[in-house]
Scaffold this motif. Structure first.
Motif, short mmCIF file in Angstrom:
data_model
loop_
_atom_site.label_atom_id
_atom_site.label_comp_id
_atom_site.label_asym_id
_atom_site.label_seq_id
_atom_site.Cartn_x
_atom_site.Cartn_y
_atom_site.Cartn_z
N ASP A 103 0.82 -1.20 0.00
CA ASP A 103 0.00 0.00 0.00
C ASP A 103 0.86 1.26 0.00
OD1 ASP A 103 -2.90 0.93 0.27
OD2 ASP A 103 -1.91 2.06 1.87
N GLY A 104 2.01 1.18 0.65
CA GLY A 104 2.93 2.32 0.68
C GLY A 104 3.55 2.61 -0.67
N GLU A 105 3.41 1.68 -1.61
CA GLU A 105 3.97 1.87 -2.95
C GLU A 105 2.90 2.23 -3.98
OE1 GLU A 105 6.97 2.14 -3.56
OE2 GLU A 105 8.05 1.11 -1.97
N ILE A 106 1.69 2.52 -3.54
CA ILE A 106 0.62 2.88 -4.47
C ILE A 106 0.59 4.39 -4.65
CG2 ILE A 106 -1.87 2.82 -4.89
CD1 ILE A 106 -1.97 0.22 -3.30
N ARG A 107 0.55 4.83 -5.91
CA ARG A 107 0.55 6.24 -6.24
C ARG A 107 -0.78 6.65 -6.87
NH1 ARG A 107 3.78 5.53 -3.17
NH2 ARG A 107 6.06 5.76 -3.29
#
Length: 387
Positions: A103-107
């Motif tokens: 989720d931390g890598e979703i833009r």
């Protein structure tokens, strides 16, 4: 894959378009569960003996990120899916770290209403997100997979969102998979860019339920010389796909692939239509009915009826993981162009691909052997185009 654990060497990125949807969430949670030994890789052809020794990246090497226009965090999305019976009830807690890391890598995706950026600016922005992901996580390569909701076919020259993302994948130097019936790389204005990119790509529209069954039954009628007079179908589904396909234009894009399988396998288009109904109460579950009217010896009229009930995300997720691994391996092997050998996975495959599932499986087996030969030093040279 958690934020507190460093990424192992030779990691491969999987960049999901529609990264907070049901399919993407099931992909991330499922990969973590299988990697941890919590569940077996049911439904993953790449984990079968067919691909032994083919050099595919291990599931433990996959790192997830992506684009989306919604902001519901993956851990919360996984809890919702678990409450609906899509994921095992205890899985969101067991793989919470992996979900949070992805989720931390979703833009933020786009364009959203009011976005004034030009198409080229959107493509550059999306591509920069992917390249930043690859660089920060120290990845050897990344594969972009479109698992977003179906969009209507474009009516003008403007690039639809799926094509903007597809162009961004190529601009970022990444292989691309279109798991939806949306336009993606099929837009005419992307043809020259696609052919000159030197990248492998596959699609479109993942074959998970009704069409999978049709790709088996259609050839059966043809091979037994039985005349199919009419083939009608109905789909009931909810969730994001049900809502998207309530749009007649989006449903038409979806049904085109379903009907093409019948035409290709039967040699003619039978009477009958396929209807798609949005039933929100069904959530991620779908029911598909087929009614097949056919003639036997001396014109005897007969009927075959089938019912397929399944969970769309659980059917799609193992195929998405298969395709991400296969495209990553193809890229490593120097292949480029449409991977027609992966038609086994799609309703509307790119390149020259048979319609019958048995023939598609044989082509997939040949592709596995091709990858094994490359591992032994007898494979294609750099950027060999596959046909």
């Amino acid at each position: 894959m958690s934020a507190s654990v460093s990424v192992p060497p030779s990691s491969v990125g999987v960049w999901l378009i529609g990264a907070r949807g049901s399919v993407a969430t099931t992909v991330v949670a499922g990969c973590a569960a299988v990697t941890a030994g919590l569940h077996t890789p049911t439904g993953m052809v790449t984990e079968s003996p067919l691909f032994a020794g083919a050099g595919l990246p291990p599931l433990s090497s996959l790192v997830f990120g992506g684009h989306d226009t919604v902001d519901c965090p993956l851990p919360k999305r996984a809890e919702t899916l678990a409450s609906g019976g899509v994921l095992p009830h205890d899985l969101p807690v067991a793989v919470a770290a992996e979900l949070a890391s992805a989720d931390g890598e979703i833009r933020p995706g786009g364009p959203l209403p009011g976005d004034t950026r030009t198409p080229d600016e959107l493509i550059s922005s999306h591509a920069a997100d992917i390249q930043d992901f690859v660089r920060r996580r120290g990845l050897t390569r990344a594969v972009v997979v479109n698992v977003a909701s179906t969009e209507p076919a474009p009516t003008g020259e403007a690039l639809p969102p799926s094509s903007l993302y597809a162009a961004a994948a190529l601009r970022a130097g990444c292989p691309y998979v279109n798991f939806t019936p949306s336009t993606g790389l099929h837009h005419p204005s992307l043809a020259s860019f696609t052919s000159s990119s030197g990248l492998p790509y596959a699609g479109r529209d993942g074959k998970t339920g009704q069409t999978l069954l049709r790709s088996v039954l259609g050839p059966m009628f043809a091979q037994r010389a039985l005349t199919v007079r009419a083939w009608s179908g109905t789909n009931l589904l909810g969730g994001g796909d049900g809502a998207a396909l309530a749009d007649p234009a989006a449903a038409a894009a979806k049904n085109a692939g379903k009907e093409r399988v019948l035409t290709d396998s039967l040699g003619a288009t039978p009477e009958g239509e396929t209807h798609i109904d949005d039933v929100p109460a069904l959530g991620d579950w779908k029911t598909a009915w087929d009614h097949i009217a056919f003639d036997g010896f001396l014109g005897t009229r007969m009927v075959l009826q089938t019912t397929w009930q399944g969970c769309d995300s659980a059917l799609a997720a193992p195929l998405v993981l298969d395709l991400a691994r296969l495209l990553a391996r193809a890229h490593e092997a120097g292949l480029s162009g449409p991977l027609a050998e992966l038609g086994f996975y799609f309703k509307d495959p790119v390149g020259e691909s048979p319609a019958a599932l048995g023939e598609q499986y044989a082509a997939l087996a040949s592709f596995a052997e091709r990858l094994r030969r490359h591992d032994r030093g007898g494979g294609p040279g750099p950027r060999e185009e596959t046909r």
